[in-house]
Enzyme design. Structure first.
Site, short mmCIF file in Angstrom:
data_model
loop_
_atom_site.label_atom_id
_atom_site.label_comp_id
_atom_site.label_asym_id
_atom_site.label_seq_id
_atom_site.Cartn_x
_atom_site.Cartn_y
_atom_site.Cartn_z
N HIS A 69 0.84 -1.20 0.00
CA HIS A 69 0.00 0.00 0.00
C HIS A 69 0.88 1.25 0.00
O HIS A 69 0.57 2.24 -0.68
CB HIS A 69 -0.91 0.03 1.24
CG HIS A 69 -1.91 -1.09 1.29
ND1 HIS A 69 -1.84 -2.11 2.20
CD2 HIS A 69 -3.01 -1.33 0.53
CE1 HIS A 69 -2.85 -2.94 2.01
NE2 HIS A 69 -3.57 -2.49 1.00
N SER A 93 -2.61 -8.31 2.68
CA SER A 93 -3.02 -8.26 4.09
C SER A 93 -3.32 -9.66 4.60
O SER A 93 -3.18 -9.97 5.78
CB SER A 93 -4.25 -7.38 4.26
OG SER A 93 -3.99 -6.12 3.69
#
Ligand code: PAF
Length: 284
Positions: A34, A186
């Site tokens: 990210h 994630s």
């Protein structure tokens, strides 16, 4: 950095500011992948542009037996990462305000979403496209950035932005990998130490197929078989799919020709964790 929770406040802001804004939509549990998207946002944007990160674990893109309730939620660390990366706005809406109790409209993409993860996760892409369209309407970005690990997601977003005339440039950012090659996600946090140790073999399998293609192999069945053999060799791996598709249309390919833009897509379960990855099979 401003943290904005109500959609109305975010929408008011986005309609008032004249300068360009760039959106990085996420579901939180932010990691280096990210951070790379946020840095890319800064790089490509005008110097005066505003970078907005959204964090929203979108319930309607999770199937009934999926991991919505245990999806990692790490707000304090996410805020710290966004501050470190000089994000201007963190948009953090609640489920209640994103979805009214009587909400009844969904976006449904009818071609690209039918295969690969769309076949294994019914409703996922409709939920994803609906929330991304909502984020686009709330934040009104000029540019939005998505990771190429979720290649099918990116292709579907490009298609609905085109088909529904959203005035937004969509940028895909190359997959960010751990040092050992595992695509950052994630969901990697779910892997047990044993599964984490073998997870890099997924990318090694993709690389082996790309290497075979680079040396001239064009036979799809042979390339798919090489991928299957390498993935089946991973202890405890359950293969969901292995496909070679045209990377723009996501149509399956029966042969590789000059313009077929082949890309290999795989989804593999390691224990309870479903991992996806992809690699271009363009000739060198
Ligand atoms: O890729 C993701 O993190 C999500 O699918 C997205 C695009 C933020 C929509 O919820």
């Amino acid at each position: 950095m401003k943290i904005v929770a109500p959609s109305q406040a975010m929408q008011q802001w986005s309609r008032q500011v004249a300068q360009q804004h760039v959106l990085v939509p996420t579901m939180g549990a932010l990691h280096e992948g990210h951070a790379a998207l946020i840095r890319r946002a800064r790089e490509i944007a005008d110097p005066s542009a505003t970078v907005v990160v959204s964090i929203f674990v979108n319930p309607i893109q999770f199937g009934v037996n999926e991991d919505l309730s245990c999806y990692p939620r790490t707000l304090a660390a996410d805020v710290a990462l966004c501050e470190k990366e000089n994000v201007d706005f963190l948009f953090y809406p609640t489920v209640e305000e994103m979805y009214a109790a009587d909400a009844s409209v969904r976006i449904s993409e009818t071609q690209l979403s039918q295969r690969l993860c769309g076949a294994s996760r019914p409703g996922h892409f409709s939920g994803m496209a609906t929330v991304v369209a909502k984020l686009f309407n709330i934040v009104a970005p000029n540019i939005a950035i998505f990771g190429e690990k979720d290649w099918q997601q990116l292709a579907i977003i490009r298609r609905f932005v085109h088909d529904l005339n959203f005035p937004i440039e969509i940028i895909g950012h190359p997959t960010v990998r751990e040092k050992d090659g595992l695509a950052m996600s994630s969901r990697n946090a779910y892997l047990t130490p044993e599964k984490r140790a073998v997870a890099p073999k997924i990318y090694q399998a993709l690389q082996a197929v790309a290497a075979a293609r680079a040396t001239g192999e064009k036979n799809i069945a042979i390339l798919l078989m090489a991928a299957r053999m390498a993935l089946e060799d991973i202890p405890g791996a359950m293969i969901d799919y292995i496909e070679i598709m045209n990377e723009e249309t996501l149509a399956p390919l029966s042969e590789i020709s000059e313009n077929s833009k082949p890309r290999l897509f795989v989804a593999v379960k390691l224990g309870e964790t479903r991992l996806i990855d992809n690699i271009a099979l363009h000739a060198s």
